[in-house]
Design an enzyme around this catalytic site. Sequence first.
Site, PDB file in Angstrom:
ATOM      1  N   LYS A  76     -70.392 -44.768 -11.602  1.00 42.14           N
ATOM      2  CA  LYS A  76     -69.441 -45.329 -10.639  1.00 42.14           C
ATOM      3  C   LYS A  76     -68.566 -46.414 -11.244  1.00 42.14           C
ATOM      4  O   LYS A  76     -67.545 -46.784 -10.665  1.00 42.14           O
ATOM      5  CB  LYS A  76     -70.181 -45.827  -9.404  1.00 42.14           C
ATOM      6  CG  LYS A  76     -70.765 -44.671  -8.601  1.00 42.14           C
ATOM      7  CD  LYS A  76     -70.942 -44.981  -7.143  1.00 42.14           C
ATOM      8  CE  LYS A  76     -71.275 -43.713  -6.359  1.00 42.14           C
ATOM      9  NZ  LYS A  76     -71.438 -43.950  -4.921  1.00 42.14           N
ATOM     10  N   ASP A 125     -74.322 -48.660  -1.425  1.00 43.04           N
ATOM     11  CA  ASP A 125     -75.764 -48.626  -1.616  1.00 43.04           C
ATOM     12  C   ASP A 125     -76.156 -49.342  -2.895  1.00 43.04           C
ATOM     13  O   ASP A 125     -77.338 -49.469  -3.192  1.00 43.04           O
ATOM     14  CB  ASP A 125     -76.250 -47.170  -1.694  1.00 43.04           C
ATOM     15  CG  ASP A 125     -76.228 -46.476  -0.347  1.00 43.04           C
ATOM     16  OD1 ASP A 125     -76.731 -47.049   0.621  1.00 43.04           O
ATOM     17  OD2 ASP A 125     -75.693 -45.356  -0.273  1.00 43.04           O
TER      18      ASP A 125
END
Length: 389
Positions: A76, A125
């Site tokens: 990410k 998250d």
Amino acid sequence: MIPDRPARLLLNRRHGTPGVVVLPEASFRRARAEITGWPGYAPTPLLALQDVAAAARVAAVHYKDEAGRFGLGSFKALGGAYAVARLLVAELARRGVANAATTAELAGGAHRDAVREITVTCATDGNHGRSVAWGAERLGCRCVIFVHETVSQGRRDAIARYGAEIRVVPGNYDDAVREAARTAEAEGWFVVSDTSYEGYTEIPRDVMQGYRLMVEEAADQLGDQAPTHAFIQGGVGGVAAAVAIHLRARFGAEVKIIVVEPEKAACLLASAEAGAAVAVEGELDTLMAGLACGEPSLLAWQELERGAFAFMTVPDASAVDCMRLLARRRPEIEAGESAVAGLAALLLAAREPLSRAMLGLQAESRVLLFGTEGATDPDLYASLIHPSD
């Protein structure tokens, strides 16, 4: 190789039907040129897992290990930080501050006062929020990250180390997404989300274009040995869609994309069953924190409803089995809870004759896996790998 546990497999009845162009190629080329120019950029390794291939009775299994990506521990890093850079450049132009600022200039302190007036935010998250916070710190804007109450303290602290303010939201990931959007609207902030919804697609599109660089690297590393199958984690679907799009662009439509989710957070499989994007309710209580998502991304679903060959769910216990399997290797492969869903799905499907036949897994098959994170919560990782310590 790992204990036999129940897994669910659903073939996609819409696989191969025509659809919209979700990620234009020109935009990917721009993302690739930007990210590969960042300090510290290097392709992550593609590891051949011969023992896994033997256990799965296929010709080859390759694992793209994202644990070292930009020091952030996950793929990410490619998406959120790139989207922050794109947003800041565009916003400075809109405000008349700089018509063509570059991220190198911003990282060097150019237009510092104007950049400080911009606040970016998102729900996470763990991994996406870390990327957004890293991008914000690197370029000099303010960052506020929303986490739901079950995100571990270790992951909250990892985000805060990049200067972000952390706000905790009751409920699950999707509740945090809604709160981030509500607060941003009220405060005039900018949401840099990895999920998309009606009226909000351009920034998530930038995030997904960043993810494609991981797939480009893997394709280059494979050379002329095109994969026949790719098992990729689900979540909201952004990375799975990026993998499907880029593998099709590089190798054609023959590569079978299998999207894998935790059994307690399987919104993409549920959507495939329903024939339309649907949300799953409840606490989404899965150990695979990065995949604890109940609502598909609009953009991702536009790709996966036709680009995914199949959808699978795996139990949390199989994720732990695979984390330990990789940790026992020499040299060790450090894989977080959300990194190994694809590996678990491959091993569980390959030993079951019907699943093997449904997926077309054969002795000559070549499988590509994406190890999307390392030990992004080191304490939790240690407790799972060495539970008696």
